[in-house]
Design a protein around this motif. Structure first.
Motif, PDB file in Angstrom:
ATOM      1  N   SER A 106      43.119 121.879 -29.463  1.00 38.65           N
ATOM      2  CA  SER A 106      43.385 121.644 -28.049  1.00 38.65           C
ATOM      3  C   SER A 106      44.182 120.356 -27.917  1.00 38.65           C
ATOM      4  O   SER A 106      44.198 119.520 -28.822  1.00 38.65           O
ATOM      5  CB  SER A 106      42.071 121.542 -27.270  1.00 38.65           C
ATOM      6  N   LYS A 109      42.910 114.557 -24.946  1.00 36.80           N
ATOM      7  CA  LYS A 109      43.055 113.773 -23.722  1.00 36.80           C
ATOM      8  C   LYS A 109      41.881 112.823 -23.598  1.00 36.80           C
ATOM      9  O   LYS A 109      40.745 113.165 -23.941  1.00 36.80           O
ATOM     10  CB  LYS A 109      43.095 114.683 -22.488  1.00 36.80           C
ATOM     11  N   PHE A 110      42.161 111.605 -23.118  1.00 38.52           N
ATOM     12  CA  PHE A 110      41.087 110.707 -22.726  1.00 38.52           C
ATOM     13  C   PHE A 110      40.559 111.146 -21.352  1.00 38.52           C
ATOM     14  O   PHE A 110      41.335 111.564 -20.482  1.00 38.52           O
ATOM     15  CB  PHE A 110      41.590 109.262 -22.628  1.00 38.52           C
ATOM     16  N   PRO A 111      39.252 111.079 -21.145  1.00 40.31           N
ATOM     17  CA  PRO A 111      38.739 111.439 -19.807  1.00 40.31           C
ATOM     18  C   PRO A 111      39.173 110.398 -18.774  1.00 40.31           C
ATOM     19  O   PRO A 111      39.330 109.217 -19.086  1.00 40.31           O
ATOM     20  CB  PRO A 111      37.223 111.427 -20.011  1.00 40.31           C
ATOM     21  N   LYS A 112      39.371 110.873 -17.541  1.00 38.30           N
ATOM     22  CA  LYS A 112      39.670 109.937 -16.459  1.00 38.30           C
ATOM     23  C   LYS A 112      38.364 109.261 -16.055  1.00 38.30           C
ATOM     24  O   LYS A 112      37.386 109.926 -15.707  1.00 38.30           O
ATOM     25  CB  LYS A 112      40.286 110.670 -15.277  1.00 38.30           C
ATOM     26  N   GLU A 113      38.352 107.947 -16.144  1.00 39.63           N
ATOM     27  CA  GLU A 113      37.115 107.226 -15.867  1.00 39.63           C
ATOM     28  C   GLU A 113      37.456 105.859 -15.301  1.00 39.63           C
ATOM     29  O   GLU A 113      38.538 105.331 -15.514  1.00 39.63           O
ATOM     30  CB  GLU A 113      36.291 107.066 -17.152  1.00 39.63           C
ATOM     31  N   LYS A 114      36.500 105.318 -14.584  1.00 37.09           N
ATOM     32  CA  LYS A 114      36.633 103.973 -14.069  1.00 37.09           C
ATOM     33  C   LYS A 114      35.846 103.043 -14.978  1.00 37.09           C
ATOM     34  O   LYS A 114      34.636 103.229 -15.155  1.00 37.09           O
ATOM     35  CB  LYS A 114      36.116 103.878 -12.638  1.00 37.09           C
ATOM     36  N   ASN A 131      36.502 105.357 -28.147  1.00 36.28           N
ATOM     37  CA  ASN A 131      36.032 106.753 -28.071  1.00 36.28           C
ATOM     38  C   ASN A 131      37.197 107.735 -27.977  1.00 36.28           C
ATOM     39  O   ASN A 131      37.377 108.421 -26.969  1.00 36.28           O
ATOM     40  CB  ASN A 131      35.088 106.948 -26.870  1.00 36.28           C
ATOM     41  N   PRO A 133      39.692 110.973 -28.252  1.00 34.99           N
ATOM     42  CA  PRO A 133      39.399 112.414 -28.205  1.00 34.99           C
ATOM     43  C   PRO A 133      39.564 113.042 -29.577  1.00 34.99           C
ATOM     44  O   PRO A 133      40.200 112.479 -30.471  1.00 34.99           O
ATOM     45  CB  PRO A 133      40.449 112.940 -27.222  1.00 34.99           C
ATOM     46  N   LYS A 194      44.030 105.412 -23.226  1.00 36.63           N
ATOM     47  CA  LYS A 194      42.811 105.232 -22.438  1.00 36.63           C
ATOM     48  C   LYS A 194      43.127 104.311 -21.260  1.00 36.63           C
ATOM     49  O   LYS A 194      44.061 103.508 -21.310  1.00 36.63           O
ATOM     50  CB  LYS A 194      41.730 104.611 -23.334  1.00 36.63           C
TER      51      LYS A 194
END
Length: 1034
Positions: A106, A109-114, A131, A133, A194
């Motif tokens: 796949s 992608k880094f997750p969208k986070e604050k 961290n 992916p 990130k």
């Protein structure tokens, strides 16, 4: 072995894919599986152990008579991920491929986070987590700011193997709002980022000094942990610690020895790396994080394991009905692999299998046709699986001879002949060979039959030529083929030599060819012998190509010939034929004159003329002599003539080195040879009698001059001019005015030239120089000496550099005078810079010292617990020389300074200091008394610490270049600080330099050798360096 279509064969996998990645940018993905067999195999597949229908998806494209299929990259293809296996089957059995894994990655992608900002105080430890992916390895992680500038890393700040950024202790300048982690997946051509992280560092009210604490492995893991590595792989052990001051990491192997080659450390000593791991690398390793406050340790128990490897693979073959079968399968690995047997790709059920089966062996007795099958053995442990297949073909067929019928073979007499008869049969066939019409098998000691049916005939003879038959038979039937053998040999010698068409200078020779022995004659060699000059010696006269048996021979006069012929074929040369009758040619005048006429002379007033004499067959008649004619070139006079029998003539009382015209003509009793050509030669040479005039010197730099002169007139050379010699000698040093014992040096300049370069001179010195011409006879007179002076140069290195005192922020340096000043010293330049173990260097700081008596200096303002490199170079008005270097580590800054400040006001401390001062005064008094009485001191040490310039100069004059310390190159490569040393400004080519005692010189014109000082062993910036390590406060 591939057999004809009439023989049934089990399937065999010939080609297959291995692990495959379905990259999103590829148009399609090919999964290969090819096999052979008779009948042609059919193919089917499993995916993750379950049947897989290639027709289940329109994106799968298949091929006829092939197991290979192509997946087109359209739409969502994640459902194709899995482990595939190919099966190729026919009526005899089924072959199975190894597992083929298809990975459908796949897009990472880094997750969208604050990410909340981190607020910490100066000295705290911090971890910024990346961290990354998941994705296809390799994964490369980078920490950068928003402007894509790398975050600097060192012992204090570094990245872990997982990609997290660790701060052993933070400083105020670590504050920033754009710490970005980038994860790069090169095989996916993807880089992801990130969200930026913010780190705020505020000033602390107190110094948070503390002993190290391990963050990797965490303290929760205990004092030890286990690590498993695969043999042949890479072992990476990681320790990251926090603490203040910044901890230093070190590694030891607790059990056993470290590998012979010192293991690498990476990431500022935080990672221990061992490539190509072997069983010897197993054991316990310990990392220690230390600073002045304490230590922290962790032990790694390393276990080396390996995937399965074959000790013995099962081997199939062709078996006949009624025979027995044993298949063995053994593998090693760590952990020990499990063994599984399969029959035609399916696990064997011991309850229904009629043979015996164990972990490492399968056996079958009384094989039948229906026992033909493919047996597979799989060895598996947690690190992998290996597969071996054995095709068991049970056949009952008449012999098949695979070698073509009617093959032709050839060999040379005395060598072995090999007649092939490759046979396939089940049961095994009985093979025999016969020759010509005979039905008796060949059985003498010269015949040897190999297992594959090939007949070897040793030490072949001519009578071995003929037709042979190979017979093969078993219980099912028999068959035969024929083969033809030619035994080749050199031709027989020609016979019956006849002479005809007799002429004064030619005759026709004819002969009858001997047997060619199965290899046609491709050339005939005619040889002759004459009994007047060299009786009994046969010489080649001519060669006749092809198989002609007659030739017209060109002959010389006055020779009593006889001839013989040698025949040649592809095997070799025949013996010579019997000689022909003798044939004598009548005498005649010479056809040619001597060659290679030359003049040799060892004395000035003589001329020795020499030439190559005519060969015996070139004399053409009796009474051969040589008529020699000579006269001076350019002078109208008659030829001088003299007839001689030998091949040289000496003429005396000739003018010195004058050109003569010379002719040599062959003469015999029947007349003279053709008119000879004129050769120019010179009478004997004498020494040149004139010296070059107009000698002048142009100084190029402090070690190089260019000399000019006017060549001597041609008539004064009195021979062939070979070149000029320049001699020079040093008369005094301009530095101290002392006279030197003249030691002459010279360089030779070949050819007629009027200048030359003289390199390797001592700077700031007075020289005398002369020039002379020389020819083949020897040297002419020298010119009048020319006096010249070389300008000041740059000094050589100081003799030593020592660090006499050190503190947490300062050091005292002491150095000696340069080995050679090469001019008036104007001062010294002291330089220093920070260095570390990764060969990175800091900026260079300079201190200029113009007081010539200053041979020591205290440097302050240095960083505590830091490794520095120091440089000192001496300077003249011309510039600065090469630096001498030294390395050292300043002392660590700890809490002890405060303690010292406190105790310095205590009464007991003041009393102790007074006692030490009194004792020191007493020792100095004793030393003074002993010195006045002639006490012994280390003179060498005294000279090095406080060198006397005048004494040093005398020492240079007497002993030359002396050094008591080895010059060792610095480990690593540092930037050069020797920017003051420049190459020569002369643009002259190397041709301008002569040939003499020293043939190599540096770019600045100084010789490598006696003229250049001691030869450097290392690079400019590292010459003479050594390392002094200062102790840290503990």
């Amino acid at each position: 072995m591939i057999l004809s279509g009439s023989v049934s064969q089990l399937p065999t996998i010939t080609e297959q894919s291995h692990t495959q990645v379905a990259y999103p940018f590829d148009e399609d993905f090919t999964i290969k599986c090819e096999a052979r067999g008779n009948p042609q195999p059919t193919f089917n597949w499993t995916k993750d152990g379950k049947p897989f229908d290639l027709l289940s998806d329109p994106r799968i494209v298949t091929s006829n008579n092939s197991g290979t299929f192509v997946i087109q990259n359209r739409g969502i293809i994640n459902n194709f991920q899995g482990k595939y296996r190919c099966f190729a089957s026919n009526v005899l059995g089924t072959a199975m491929s190894e597992e083929i894994e298809l990975i459908v990655p796949s897009v990472p992608k880094f997750p969208k986070e604050k990410i909340e900002p981190l607020d910490v105080e100066h000295g705290d430890s911090v971890i910024l987590h990346c961290n990354p992916p998941k994705g296809i390895p390799p994964l490369h992680i980078y920490w950068m700011n928003i402007d894509l500038q790398h975050i600097p890393q060192d012992e204090r700040v570094s990245m872990s193997l997982k990609g997290d950024l660790y701060f052993a202790n933070v400083e105020e300048h670590d504050s920033r709002s754009d710490y970005c982690c980038f994860a790069a997946f090169p095989r996916l051509r993807t880089i992801v980022q990130k969200m930026p992280m913010t780190l705020k560092v505020s000033r602390s009210n107190f110094i948070k000094e503390r002993k190290p604490k391990l963050l990797i492995p965490p303290e929760s893991a205990g004092s030890s942990s286990s690590v498993t590595v695969i043999k042949g792989g890479v072992l990476l052990l990681e320790c990251i610690a926090e603490g203040l001051p910044t901890p230093h990491l070190s590694w030891v192997k607790v059990t056993g020895n470290m590998p012979k080659e010192e293991p690498e450390t990476e990431n500022f000593g935080k990672i221990l790396k061992i490539d190509q791991v072997t069983a010897a690398d197993e054991g316990t390793y310990q990392c220690t994080a230390s600073n002045p406050m304490g230590r922290a340790r962790h032990e790694f128990h390393v276990h080396v394991e390996e995937p399965p490897q074959w000790l013995k693979k099962p081997e199939g073959g062709v078996y006949s009905v009624g025979t027995n079968l044993v298949l063995l399968c053994e593998a090693i690995g760590n952990p020990e692999p499990s063994i599984q047997w399969k029959l035609n790709g399916m696990p064997i059920d011991s309850r229904t299998f009629r043979g015996r089966i164990s972990t490492r062996e399968i056996s079958l007795t009384n094989l039948q046709l229906q026992d033909s099958a493919v047996f597979q053995c799989e060895a598996t442990n947690k690190h992998g699986t290996i597969l071996a297949s054995a095709n068991v073909n049970v056949l009952n067929i008449a012999p098949l001879i695979l070698t073509s019928d009617g093959e032709n073979y050839a060999t040379v007499v005395g060598y072995s002949a090999f007649l092939r008869c490759d046979i396939f049969a089940s049961p095994a066939a009985d093979v025999r060979w016969t020759k010509d019409e005979s039905i008796e098998p060949l059985s003498t000691f010269r015949y040897e039959l190999s297992k594959n049916g090939t007949l070897e005939i040793k030490d072949t003879k001519k009578e071995d030529s003929g037709s042979y038959a190979c017979w093969a038979a078993n219980s099912v039937g028999k068959t035969a083929i024929t083969a033809n053998l030619d035994i080749r040999d050199v031709p027989d010698p020609p016979e019956d030599l006849q002479l005809s068409e007799n002429q004064n200078r030619s005759v026709r020779l004819s002969w009858r060819a001997g047997s060619s022995h199965n290899s046609p004659v491709n050339e005939s060699i005619v040889e002759f012998e004459e009994n007047r000059w060299e009786p009994g010696r046969w010489q080649e006269l001519t060669r006749i190509p092809g198989n002609d048996t007659t030739a017209v021979l060109s002959l010389s006069p006055y020779v009593n010939y006889q001839f013989r012929v040698v025949s040649v074929n592809a095997v070799g040369r025949s013996q010579p034929s019997k000689p022909s009758l003798r044939y004598s040619t009548p005498p005649a005048a010479p056809d040619k004159n001597p060659e290679n006429i030359r003049v040799e002379a060892s004395e000035p007033n003589e001329m020795v003329m020499k030439w190559e004499p005519l060969k015996p067959v070139e004399r053409n008649g009796p009474g051969l002599e040589y008529k020699v004619s000579w006269r001076q070139q350019g002078v109208r006079t008659d030829w001088n003539e003299e007839t001689v029998k030998k091949h040289s003539l000496t003429v005396r009382n000739t003018p010195t080195f004058v050109p003569y015209e010379i002719k040599v003509q062959a003469v015999n009793d029947l007349g003279s040879g053709p008119e000879p050509n004129v050769t120019i030669g010179y009478s004997g040479e004498d020494f040149p009698d004139a010296a070059p005039l107009g000698v002048s010197v142009n100084v190029v730099n402090s070690t190089l001059v260019k000399v000019y002169w006017f060549g001597i007139p041609r008539d004064r050379v009195r021979g062939h001019l070979r070149g000029y010699k320049v001699s020079w000698w040093k008369t005094k040093s301009m530095l101290d005015g002392k006279r030197h014992h003249p030691e002459k040096h010279f360089l030779t300049f070949v050819g007629d030239r009027s200048y030359g370069m003289i390199p390797g001179l001592d700077p700031f010195s007075e020289f005398h120089l002369t020039v002379l011409a020389y020819n083949s006879r020897g040297d002419g007179p020298e010119s009048s000496p020319v006096v010249f002076e070389t300008p000041e140069g740059v000094p050589e290195q100081p003799r030593f550099l020592r660090i006499l005192n050190f503190d947490k922020d300062s050091v005292t340096l002491s150095w000696g005078l340069p080995k050679k000043a090469n001019g008036h010293l104007t001062g010294y330049i002291l330089q220093y810079q920070i260095i570390n173990e990764t060969h990175e260097v800091g900026p260079v700081s300079d201190v200029s010292l113009t007081n010539l008596s200053t041979l020591s200096w205290r440097l302050s303002g240095l960083s505590p617990s830091t490794k520095y490199k120091f440089y000192v170079k001496a300077c003249t008005a011309k510039g600065c020389g090469k630096p001498i270097t030294e390395e050292g580590l300043t002392m660590a800054q700890g809490t002890y300074a405060g303690i010292y400040d406190g105790i310095s006001t205590q009464g007991w401390f003041i009393g102790l200091m007074c006692a030490i001062a009194l004792l020191t005064l007493l020792l100095l008094t004793i030393c003074f008394v002993r010195r006045n009485k002639g006490g012994k001191y280390s003179v060498k040490e005294k000279e090095d610490l406080h060198p006397d310039p005048e004494a040093q100069s005398i020492k240079d004059e007497i002993f030359g270049e002396y050094s008591d310390s080895d010059e060792k190159p610095l480990k690593g490569s540092l930037q050069s600080l020797n920017g003051d040393i420049k190459a020569t400004e002369s643009a002259d080519s190397l041709v301008d330099y002569g040939e003499g005692e020293h043939g190599m010189f540096n770019e600045d014109g100084s010789f490598i050798g006696a003229y250049s000082g001691s030869k450097e062993k290392g690079s400019v910036e590292s010459t003479g360096s050594s390392t002094a390590t200062f102790p840290l406060h503990a």
